[in-house]
Design an enzyme around this catalytic site. Structure first.
Site, short mmCIF file in Angstrom:
data_model
loop_
_atom_site.label_atom_id
_atom_site.label_comp_id
_atom_site.label_asym_id
_atom_site.label_seq_id
_atom_site.Cartn_x
_atom_site.Cartn_y
_atom_site.Cartn_z
N ARG A 14 40.30 42.88 60.17
CA ARG A 14 39.24 42.08 59.56
C ARG A 14 39.77 40.89 58.75
NH1 ARG A 14 36.52 47.45 57.06
NH2 ARG A 14 38.66 48.15 57.40
N ARG A 331 64.26 21.58 39.27
CA ARG A 331 64.51 22.39 40.47
C ARG A 331 65.46 23.54 40.15
NH1 ARG A 331 66.35 18.07 44.52
NH2 ARG A 331 66.83 19.92 45.75
N ASN A 375 72.66 10.53 25.85
CA ASN A 375 71.47 9.76 26.17
C ASN A 375 71.59 9.22 27.59
OD1 ASN A 375 68.93 8.38 24.99
ND2 ASN A 375 70.00 6.81 26.19
N ASN A 384 74.98 12.52 43.94
CA ASN A 384 75.72 13.78 44.14
C ASN A 384 76.07 14.07 45.59
OD1 ASN A 384 72.98 14.14 44.75
ND2 ASN A 384 73.09 16.34 44.36
C1 UD1 Z 1 38.75 53.64 53.67
C2 UD1 Z 1 38.05 54.99 53.50
C3 UD1 Z 1 36.73 54.78 52.79
C4 UD1 Z 1 36.97 54.13 51.45
C5 UD1 Z 1 37.79 52.84 51.58
C6 UD1 Z 1 38.23 52.38 50.22
C7 UD1 Z 1 38.72 56.46 55.34
C8 UD1 Z 1 38.33 57.05 56.65
N1 UD1 Z 1 37.86 55.60 54.79
O1 UD1 Z 1 37.97 52.83 54.51
O2 UD1 Z 1 36.06 56.02 52.61
O3 UD1 Z 1 35.75 53.87 50.78
O4 UD1 Z 1 38.96 53.05 52.38
O5 UD1 Z 1 38.86 51.16 50.26
O6 UD1 Z 1 39.78 56.77 54.85
N2 UD1 Z 1 45.75 52.97 57.48
C9 UD1 Z 1 46.89 53.50 58.05
N3 UD1 Z 1 46.80 54.05 59.29
C10 UD1 Z 1 45.63 54.12 59.99
C11 UD1 Z 1 44.48 53.56 59.40
C12 UD1 Z 1 44.56 53.01 58.14
O7 UD1 Z 1 47.95 53.48 57.45
O8 UD1 Z 1 45.65 54.64 61.11
C13 UD1 Z 1 45.85 52.36 56.13
C14 UD1 Z 1 45.51 50.88 56.14
O9 UD1 Z 1 46.69 50.10 56.27
C15 UD1 Z 1 44.85 50.69 54.79
C16 UD1 Z 1 44.30 52.05 54.43
O10 UD1 Z 1 44.92 52.97 55.30
O11 UD1 Z 1 45.81 50.32 53.80
C17 UD1 Z 1 42.77 52.10 54.57
O12 UD1 Z 1 42.39 51.78 55.88
P1 UD1 Z 1 41.12 50.89 56.16
O13 UD1 Z 1 40.99 50.75 57.64
O14 UD1 Z 1 41.16 49.67 55.37
O15 UD1 Z 1 39.95 51.87 55.66
P2 UD1 Z 1 38.50 51.46 55.16
O16 UD1 Z 1 37.66 51.18 56.34
O17 UD1 Z 1 38.59 50.42 54.13
CA CA Z 2 40.22 49.18 53.31
#
Ligand code: UD1
Ligand code: CA
Length: 456
Positions: A14, A331, A375, A384
């Site tokens: 997204r 710098r 100065n 340089n």
């Molecule tokens: C998630 C929660 C939701 C919560 C929200 C809060 C779940 C199913 N949903 O939704 O309830 O309100 O966060 O911000 O958990 N990630 C992985 N591997 C994966 C999928 C995701 O590591 O396979 C990581 C992503 O990098 C991210 C985090 O998990 O940092 C959350 O994933 P995201 O897809 O953003 O979940 P939300 O739809 O926001």
């Molecule tokens: Ca999220």
């Protein structure tokens, strides 16, 4: 025994960006670093980060930290990401799970949350808050007695559940053993076909285990960043928090809507930040300074009572009582002593300037070593670079460099020496001498009249 798991494997579709989501910056620091700062604060015995999408990039960005990486090569959901870490989870103790895209969570809240989880002997706890517009977040479902029974994702909510305003932060604490047991019971029968970590709450509740929710007042802590417009919202909230904190410590900020300070910046009291101050990185500013209008400072050390107006200062040190700008450019690797003046359109690079020395206008000081009480006149250039090498210019204490002088490096102007205005200096000027290197003036008398150029 407490371990942490931070999830950072998602692509962040997204965001519509090439950069992995957790590396997008808030207050110029990657989001995941904010989360790891909080984790560091609670002293975990073991810290795991789950990476997947652009794993190498994410790993390189945080490799300086004491964390262990787990690879989730296929992204099948937040529950799946934790499953991948299962081997790392001990049988005893607790596990705190956080998402790498919630950069605003506060150390204090995490501390209280863990205590709440342990004191109540919960099998699982979730950090929640109430917000006016819960769209996009998982909703906390409670039964008639207020007991948390499940978390339902936005996409899976019914009309009733959509109206729930208590949301899941994505921050949980689990008893290690019970988390491991529940992971094997997760399925992906939901609208996204993913293994949701949130389902662990329902599983444990159904088994009659104690599940708790810890509600924080300040909903801004919970904000998850899924898009660039949410990133800008997070930036605003973080900025506001940093600036309020500085003001609470005695830093005056004329217009907080137009002042930008990074998370790791320290500023002493009675320093005033004028509009357009942009202060980032590992910067330390002392007391009684004036910064701005319109000034960028990064990774620099500024001592007390320094004025920096309309200028840029990068990776440099400025000692007390010095005045910089307007329109100066320091710098990297420059060190200015006490009571130094660097004025308009002066550029300093990789140079040392001693106490009480001045370059007030239109000069370039590159690869220089300037002593005390020197100065440097208007329009002096430290030449340089000869096209191949960078060479050093040394100007010793009390020297006086006249206007429009070129000092062709390598060259030394010794102590108490003078250089005449308009000189191009290619060899040493010995101490207490005057160096002059320019063509002698000759006047052709009556020339203008002879040429018929006198204006009526
Ligand atoms: C998630 C929660 C939701 C919560 C929200 C809060 C779940 C199913 N949903 O939704 O309830 O309100 O966060 O911000 O958990 N990630 C992985 N591997 C994966 C999928 C995701 O590591 O396979 C990581 C992503 O990098 C991210 C985090 O998990 O940092 C959350 O994933 P995201 O897809 O953003 O979940 P939300 O739809 O926001
Ligand atoms: Ca999220």
């Amino acid at each position: 025994m407490l371990m942490s798991i931070v999830l950072a494997a998602g692509a962040g579709t997204r965001m519509k960006s090439k950069l992995p989501k957790v590396l997008h910056r808030v207050a110029r620091v990657p989001m995941i670093e904010h989360v790891l700062d909080v984790v560091e604060h609670v002293n975990c015995d073991r810290k795991v980060v789950v990476i997947g999408h652009e794993a190498e990039k994410v790993k390189n960005a945080i490799n300086h930290r004491d964390v262990q990486f787990v690879l989730q090569s296929e992204r099948l959901g937040t529950g799946h990401a934790v499953m991948k870490s299962e081997k790392e989870i001990a049988d005893e103790g607790n596990v705190i799970v956080l998402y790498g895209d919630t950069p605003l969570i506060k150390e204090d809240s995490i501390e209280k949350f863990i205590k709440f989880h342990i004191d109540n002997n919960f099998s699982a706890s979730v950090l929640t808050t109430e917000i006016e517009n819960p769209k996009g977040y998982g909703r906390i479902v409670r039964d008639g007695s207020g007991q948390v029974v499940a978390i339902v994702e936005e996409q899976d909510t019914n009309e009733e559940q959509k109206k729930l305003m208590e949301i899941n932060s994505g921050i949980y604490c689990f008893k290690a053993r019970e988390l491991k047991e529940s992971l094997s019971k997760l399925d992906n029968k939901n609208s996204q076909g993913e293994y949701y970590l949130t389902d662990v709450i329902e599983i444990l509740n159904k088994e009659g285990k104690k599940v708790g929710a810890f509600k924080v007042e300040d909903y801004t802590e919970i904000m998850g960043v899924n898009s660039l417009s949410q990133l800008a919202d997070a930036e605003k909230m973080m900025r506001n928090r940093i600036l309020r904190d500085l003001m609470d410590r005695g830093v005056a900020i004329i217009d907080p809507n137009n002042t930008y300070v990074g998370k790791r910046v320290e500023i002493g009291r009675d320093t005033v930040l004028y509009p357009g101050s942009f202060i980032m990185g590992d910067t330390k500013i002392g007391e009684d300074c004036i910064i701005g209008l319109n000034t960028r400072i990064e990774d620099s050390i500024i001592k007390d009572n320094v004025e920096i107006i309309n200028s840029t200062v990068l990776q440099s040190t400025i000692d007390s009582n010095s005045k910089i700008g307007p329109y100066a450019y320091l710098r990297p690797n420059s060190h200015l002593g006490k009571n130094v003046k660097i004025g308009d359109f002066v550029e300093v690079k990789n140079s040392k300037i001693g106490d009480n020395s001045k370059a007030s206008h239109l000069s370039y000081i590159g690869d220089g070593e300037v002593g005390e009480n020197v100065n440097i006149g208007c329009g002096v250039v430290f030449v340089n670079y000869n096209g191949v090498n960078k060479n050093k210019t040394i100007v010793e204490d009390n020297a006086f460099i006249g206007c429009n002088v070129n000092l062709i490096a390598p060259v030394t102007i010794e102590k108490d020496a003078y250089v005449a205005a308009g000189s191009t200096i290619t060899k040493k000027v010995p101490k207490e001498s005057l160096g002059v290197a320019r063509i002698k003036q000759s006047n052709k008398e009556g020339w203008v009249r002879r040429k018929g150029l006198i204006k009526k």
